[in-house]
Design a protein around this motif. Structure first.
Motif, PDB file in Angstrom:
ATOM      1  N   ARG A   1     -22.911  91.584  32.651  1.00  0.00           N
ATOM      2  CA  ARG A   1     -24.296  91.137  32.631  1.00  0.00           C
ATOM      3  C   ARG A   1     -24.832  90.963  31.202  1.00  0.00           C
ATOM      4  NH1 ARG A   1     -23.164  93.942  37.072  1.00  0.00           N
ATOM      5  NH2 ARG A   1     -24.388  93.750  38.985  1.00  0.00           N
ATOM      6  N   ASN A   2     -24.008  91.179  30.223  1.00  0.00           N
ATOM      7  CA  ASN A   2     -24.426  91.069  28.807  1.00  0.00           C
ATOM      8  C   ASN A   2     -25.555  92.040  28.469  1.00  0.00           C
ATOM      9  OD1 ASN A   2     -22.587  88.968  28.150  1.00  0.00           O
ATOM     10  ND2 ASN A   2     -23.949  87.503  29.167  1.00  0.00           N
ATOM     11  N   ILE A   3     -25.464  93.246  29.022  1.00  0.00           N
ATOM     12  CA  ILE A   3     -26.437  94.293  28.719  1.00  0.00           C
ATOM     13  C   ILE A   3     -25.843  95.190  27.638  1.00  0.00           C
ATOM     14  CG2 ILE A   3     -27.702  96.283  29.629  1.00  0.00           C
ATOM     15  CD1 ILE A   3     -27.600  94.917  32.378  1.00  0.00           C
ATOM     16  N   LYS A   4     -26.668  95.509  26.655  1.00  0.00           N
ATOM     17  CA  LYS A   4     -26.193  96.292  25.515  1.00  0.00           C
ATOM     18  C   LYS A   4     -26.613  97.754  25.655  1.00  0.00           C
ATOM     19  CE  LYS A   4     -28.410  93.201  23.286  1.00  0.00           C
ATOM     20  NZ  LYS A   4     -28.394  92.212  24.399  1.00  0.00           N
ATOM     21  N   LEU A   5     -25.622  98.647  25.685  1.00  0.00           N
ATOM     22  CA  LEU A   5     -25.869 100.080  25.784  1.00  0.00           C
ATOM     23  C   LEU A   5     -25.631 100.717  24.426  1.00  0.00           C
ATOM     24  CD1 LEU A   5     -23.974 100.778  29.105  1.00  0.00           C
ATOM     25  CD2 LEU A   5     -26.421 100.510  28.817  1.00  0.00           C
ATOM     26  N   VAL A   6     -26.466 101.684  24.085  1.00  0.00           N
ATOM     27  CA  VAL A   6     -26.421 102.284  22.749  1.00  0.00           C
ATOM     28  C   VAL A   6     -26.352 103.801  22.837  1.00  0.00           C
ATOM     29  CG1 VAL A   6     -27.643 102.544  20.560  1.00  0.00           C
ATOM     30  CG2 VAL A   6     -27.734 100.379  21.783  1.00  0.00           C
TER      31      VAL A   6
ATOM     32  N   ALA B   1     -20.771 113.572  24.451  1.00  0.00           N
ATOM     33  CA  ALA B   1     -21.436 114.385  25.469  1.00  0.00           C
ATOM     34  C   ALA B   1     -22.706 113.759  26.005  1.00  0.00           C
ATOM     35  CB  ALA B   1     -21.756 115.770  24.898  1.00  0.00           C
ATOM     36  N   GLU B   2     -23.356 112.872  25.242  1.00  0.00           N
ATOM     37  CA  GLU B   2     -24.636 112.326  25.698  1.00  0.00           C
ATOM     38  C   GLU B   2     -24.479 111.478  26.946  1.00  0.00           C
ATOM     39  OE1 GLU B   2     -27.235 110.456  23.044  1.00  0.00           O
ATOM     40  OE2 GLU B   2     -26.896 111.830  21.408  1.00  0.00           O
ATOM     41  N   ILE B   3     -23.313 110.831  27.099  1.00  0.00           N
ATOM     42  CA  ILE B   3     -23.091 110.008  28.284  1.00  0.00           C
ATOM     43  C   ILE B   3     -21.741 110.356  28.877  1.00  0.00           C
ATOM     44  CG2 ILE B   3     -22.679 107.669  29.111  1.00  0.00           C
ATOM     45  CD1 ILE B   3     -24.808 106.674  27.400  1.00  0.00           C
ATOM     46  N   SER B   4     -21.750 110.937  30.068  1.00  0.00           N
ATOM     47  CA  SER B   4     -20.509 111.208  30.776  1.00  0.00           C
ATOM     48  C   SER B   4     -20.404 110.209  31.907  1.00  0.00           C
ATOM     49  CB  SER B   4     -20.511 112.635  31.321  1.00  0.00           C
ATOM     50  OG  SER B   4     -21.573 112.805  32.239  1.00  0.00           O
ATOM     51  N   LEU B   5     -19.190 109.847  32.273  1.00  0.00           N
ATOM     52  CA  LEU B   5     -18.996 108.803  33.262  1.00  0.00           C
ATOM     53  C   LEU B   5     -18.568 109.394  34.589  1.00  0.00           C
ATOM     54  CD1 LEU B   5     -17.189 106.216  31.005  1.00  0.00           C
ATOM     55  CD2 LEU B   5     -19.613 106.524  31.423  1.00  0.00           C
TER      56      LEU B   5
ATOM     57  N   LYS C   1     -30.806 102.809  25.605  1.00  0.00           N
ATOM     58  CA  LYS C   1     -30.402 104.039  24.933  1.00  0.00           C
ATOM     59  C   LYS C   1     -30.194 105.170  25.932  1.00  0.00           C
ATOM     60  CE  LYS C   1     -32.566 103.055  20.472  1.00  0.00           C
ATOM     61  NZ  LYS C   1     -33.453 103.567  19.413  1.00  0.00           N
ATOM     62  N   ALA C   2     -29.069 105.870  25.761  1.00  0.00           N
ATOM     63  CA  ALA C   2     -28.734 107.037  26.589  1.00  0.00           C
ATOM     64  C   ALA C   2     -28.783 106.726  28.079  1.00  0.00           C
ATOM     65  CB  ALA C   2     -29.655 108.213  26.257  1.00  0.00           C
TER      66      ALA C   2
END
Length: 305
Positions: free
Chosen positions: A148-153, A168-172, A277-278
Motif C-alpha cells: 500500500r506504499n505506507i511508510k512505517l517508522v 522491542a518497540e515493535i514486535s510482530l 510511528k510505532a
C-alpha cells in the motif's frame, strides 16, 4: 426501533447514537437494556470499533448471563478481528457450556484453533523479513503495508542498548505490529488493514483511541460516533463533527497537512509525507477557526491533502 432502522440501512454511526439514546432513558428493564447494548455493539463492530463492541457485549452479558448473541457478536467476533485467538477460544467454550449445539460457536472455535496454529509460522516469516532487510534503517515495511506504499517508522535505537532492545518497540505477531497503546494493526478476513488510531486534542490536552480503524473507513464516520455525545471536557460545546478540522504534522519540515474528513484513513496513510510511528497513526483535531488553532498554526506552513 430508530436504531434498528438505521442498522438495516447500514448507517451504523446513527444506529450507535440511537441505541445510546435508548440506554440513557434508563428504563429499568434489564432485558431491553441487554438488547440495546447488544445491538449497539453490533453497530460498533461494523464500524471497526471492536473495543467498544467488546465493552457493550460485556455489559450485555452482565445483564443477561445466558445471552449467547452477546457472546458471539461482542466477544468471539471482536477477539477474532483483533487476532486474540486464545481469548476467542475461551469465550467460545463458555458459550458452548450454555448451549453445546450452538453451530456458530462450534464453527468459530474451530476457526480460532486453526488460525492460532497457522499464525505462528507467519509471525516467524515476517520477523525474519524485518530483521534481514531493515535493521538499522528507520523506515521498514511488512508485506501488506508495503503493497500500500505506507511508510512505517521506528525511533532510532540507542547505540548503547542491545540489538533486542532496538527491536522491542515493535514486535510482530502475524501481520501485526504493536502500537504504543498495546493494540495492533491487523489484516481482517477480507485482506484489509485495521489500524489503532490516536486522536489528539491539543487545545484540551486530551486524546481518543480507536482500536481498529478500517483503512477504507472515512474519518467523518468515526467522528460521528466519537462525538455522538459531547465529551465532558468540552465545556463550550464546540466539538461537533461538522465543526472540526483534522491535521497531521510533518515534524521534519515543521509543516501541517489538513485532512479532509471525507477521506479514508488509507488516503492519509498513503500521503508521501505521512509516516506511521510505532505502529499507530496519529491525527490532530481542532475546532474550526478557533483562537487556539490560529495560534497553534502561527508560523507554520499548512497544506491541504
Amino acid at each position: 426501533n430508530e436504531g434498528n432502522e438505521y442498522f438495516r440501512e447500514k448507517d451504523y454511526g446513527r444506529a450507535v447514537a440511537a441505541y445510546s439514546e435508548g440506554l440513557r432513558k434508563k428504563c429499568g428493564d434489564p432485558e431491553l437494556d441487554a438488547v440495546l447494548l447488544t445491538n449497539r455493539g453490533a453497530a460498533h463492530f461494523h464500524l471497526g470499533n471492536y473495543r467498544s463492541a467488546l465493552n457493550d457485549a460485556i455489559q450485555a452479558k452482565k445483564l443477561k448471563p445466558t445471552h449467547l448473541k452477546a457472546i458471539i457478536r461482542g466477544k468471539v467476533l471482536c477477539h477474532m478481528e483483533l487476532k486474540n485467538f486464545s481469548e476467542a477460544i475461551a469465550w467460545c467454550e463458555e458459550g458452548l457450556e450454555i448451549d453445546p449445539r450452538e453451530k456458530k460457536l462450534v464453527e468459530m472455535r474451530a476457526k480460532a484453533d486453526k488460525l492460532k496454529v497457522n499464525i505462528k509460522a507467519v509471525c516467524n516469516a515476517c520477523l525474519l523479513l524485518f530483521v534481514k532487510n531493515h535493521f538499522g534503517i528507520l523506515v521498514y515495511s511488512l508485506p501488506p503495508v508495503q503493497e500500500r506504499n505506507i511508510k512505517l517508522v521506528l525511533e532510532p535505537p540507542n547505540e548503547e542498548e542491545e540489538i533486542s532492545d532496538g527491536l522491542a518497540e515493535i514486535s510482530l505477531d502475524g501481520f501485526h505490529s504493536d502500537s504504543a497503546t498495546g493494540a495492533k494493526v491487523h489484516l481482517d478476513a477480507d485482506g484489509n488493514l485495521n489500524w489503532p488510531v490516536l486522536f489528539l486534542y491539543p487545545e484540551h490536552e486530551q486524546t481518543d483511541f480507536t482500536v481498529a480503524f478500517h483503512e477504507n473507513s472515512r474519518f467523518i464516520d468515526h467522528l460521528m460516533v466519537m462525538f455522538a455525545e459531547l465529551p465532558p471536557w468540552d465545556l463550550e460545546r464546540k466539538y461537533l463533527p461538522s465543526n472540526l478540522e483534522l491535521y497531521f504534522e510533518d515534524e521534519e519540515r515543521a509543516e501541517m497537512y489538513e485532512v479532509n474528513p471525507e477521506h479514508t484513513l488509507l488516503q492519509m496513510l498513503q500521503h508521501k509525507r505521512y509516516f506511521v510511528k510505532a505502529g499507530t497513526p496519529t491525527v490532530l483535531v481542532f475546532v474550526k477557526h478557533s483562537p487556539f488553532s490560529k495560534k497553534y498554526f502561527s508560523g507554520k506552513k499548512v497544506h491541504q491533502l
